[in-house]
Design a protein around this motif. Sequence first.
Motif, PDB file in Angstrom:
ATOM      1  N   UNK A  32      11.155   9.922  18.014  1.00  0.00           N
ATOM      2  CA  UNK A  32      10.162  10.553  17.868  1.00  0.00           C
ATOM      3  C   UNK A  32       9.113  10.971  19.475  1.00  0.00           C
ATOM      4  N   UNK A  33       9.502  10.299  20.639  1.00  0.00           N
ATOM      5  CA  UNK A  33       9.015  10.898  21.624  1.00  0.00           C
ATOM      6  C   UNK A  33       9.335  11.995  21.905  1.00  0.00           C
ATOM      7  N   UNK A  35      19.788  12.079  23.048  1.00  0.00           N
ATOM      8  CA  UNK A  35      19.777  12.705  21.629  1.00  0.00           C
ATOM      9  C   UNK A  35      20.763  13.104  20.655  1.00  0.00           C
ATOM     10  N   UNK A  36      22.379  13.029  22.287  1.00  0.00           N
ATOM     11  CA  UNK A  36      23.464  14.011  21.023  1.00  0.00           C
ATOM     12  C   UNK A  36      24.110  12.191  20.146  1.00  0.00           C
ATOM     13  N   UNK A  45      13.202  16.714  23.583  1.00  0.00           N
ATOM     14  CA  UNK A  45      14.712  16.850  22.358  1.00  0.00           C
ATOM     15  C   UNK A  45      14.561  18.605  21.589  1.00  0.00           C
ATOM     16  N   UNK A  46      15.350  18.674  21.942  1.00  0.00           N
ATOM     17  CA  UNK A  46      15.094  20.189  21.398  1.00  0.00           C
ATOM     18  C   UNK A  46      15.339  20.590  19.780  1.00  0.00           C
ATOM     19  N   UNK A  93       3.183  16.635  13.501  1.00  0.00           N
ATOM     20  CA  UNK A  93       3.047  18.362  13.344  1.00  0.00           C
ATOM     21  C   UNK A  93       4.410  18.932  13.263  1.00  0.00           C
ATOM     22  N   UNK A  94       5.065  17.930  14.663  1.00  0.00           N
ATOM     23  CA  UNK A  94       6.361  18.986  14.976  1.00  0.00           C
ATOM     24  C   UNK A  94       7.562  18.706  14.168  1.00  0.00           C
TER      25      UNK A  94
END
Length: 438
Positions: free
Chosen positions: A29-30, A7-8, A37-38, A166-167
């Motif tokens: 997206x995953x 992620x970073x 991913x936080x 949604x997230x």
Amino acid sequence: MSTPHFPQHVIARKRDGAELVREEIEAFARGATDGSWADYQLSAFLMACYLRGLTPRETGFLTEAMLRSGVVVDLSEIPARKADKHSTGGVGDKVSLHLAPMVAACGVAVPMISGRGLGHTGGTLDKLESIPGFRVGLSIPEYRAQLGRIGLSLIGQTAELAPADRKLYALRDVTATVECIPLICASILSKKLAEGIDVLVLDVKFGRGAFMKDRARALELAQTLTTVSKAMGKPARALLTSMEEPLGHAVGNAVEVEESIAFLRGASSRDLSEVTYALGEQMLLLAGTARDLADARARLKAGIDSGAALSKFRAMVEAQGGDPRVVDDPLRLPQASLRRALGSPRAGFVQDVDPMGVALAALRLGAGRARAEDPVDPAVGVTSLVKVGDRVAEGGALCQVLANDGRALEEALGLLRGAFVVGDQAPAPRVFIDGRVG
Ligand code: URA
């Protein structure tokens, strides 16, 4: 072997203005879907997108990754062409309620998955739920079966469709990253293309009562949406429509259902009629059911004149557990206990009806929700709204306010007083449709 996309690293590349590759966007997206991913990493990435923007390629990758985060409904066993319409939201926008049965009456299937109202705009689901018994929570197999049977299904989003959206939408809402065109595009299209449609028509609203205040931004959104949709194999067309006064005569839930039923019986204000027919024409044209605009309009009109569109609406209400008697007797819809007319302070022509003033009054009455978990009152709202250009007498009604609480009624009246301007001159006729894209 593919490299892991930490992620970073992905956040840093977007922060520094790089164009991301498909795999990096898929990792994001995953990460939103499976929790890898936080929230703070998702939020940081969203802010980097907001500040740096996304290229058309990146927007396409993001839309596709969000679409594939859940189920894409397969409607291939339904032989009819499938078309849907999406509106970016406005005040008094009840078009879906009557347009979907009008198009279905022309032989085009309409699989429509809609949302709830939030903030100043209403939601199709809340409006439909004001019909006693109406169920918006059909399962995907029920949705598919109903579509095959009557050519029309109007339901709410399920957990299986575009879960990444949604997230991400919830995070965008609280991190000031909603107003970013590529993110809006991916959010809207990931849900709409999951419905199983062949073609999509978009109503991109601009003006005081819309999400996009100015036309240039609305045009940019319309271009992005139609380009990405087409690249994903789903022809799309967008109309730019004005949201400078509430659409039609009613703002609320049951009152808007009543107005849509009246539309299906042939009664409408000019703005609601123009916007509805223009969108319907594009749906029939894109679906290949009409030769040209005139043919499309004639078909839609024939559905109203013959009662076929009203019958489709009735069939949908019945199929989804609602009381179909509301179609012939709107008094069976929830009724408010208090009703008060707002009188005009002077005689003259209506120069302006501020959609935000009316929307905030409806919100104060309880017709909308400030937070996603708030309930709505189906019976309350503002109705019999005058239109810009109408003539009023001194003391003549500018609107009727329907309430279930005396204090809310007084406060709504206060908000509404500031929403109307009445003057001596007849205003220039308004333009309701201000462009087409795609
Ligand atoms: N509507 C959506 O579904 N998503 C957005 O991002 C904005 C409006």
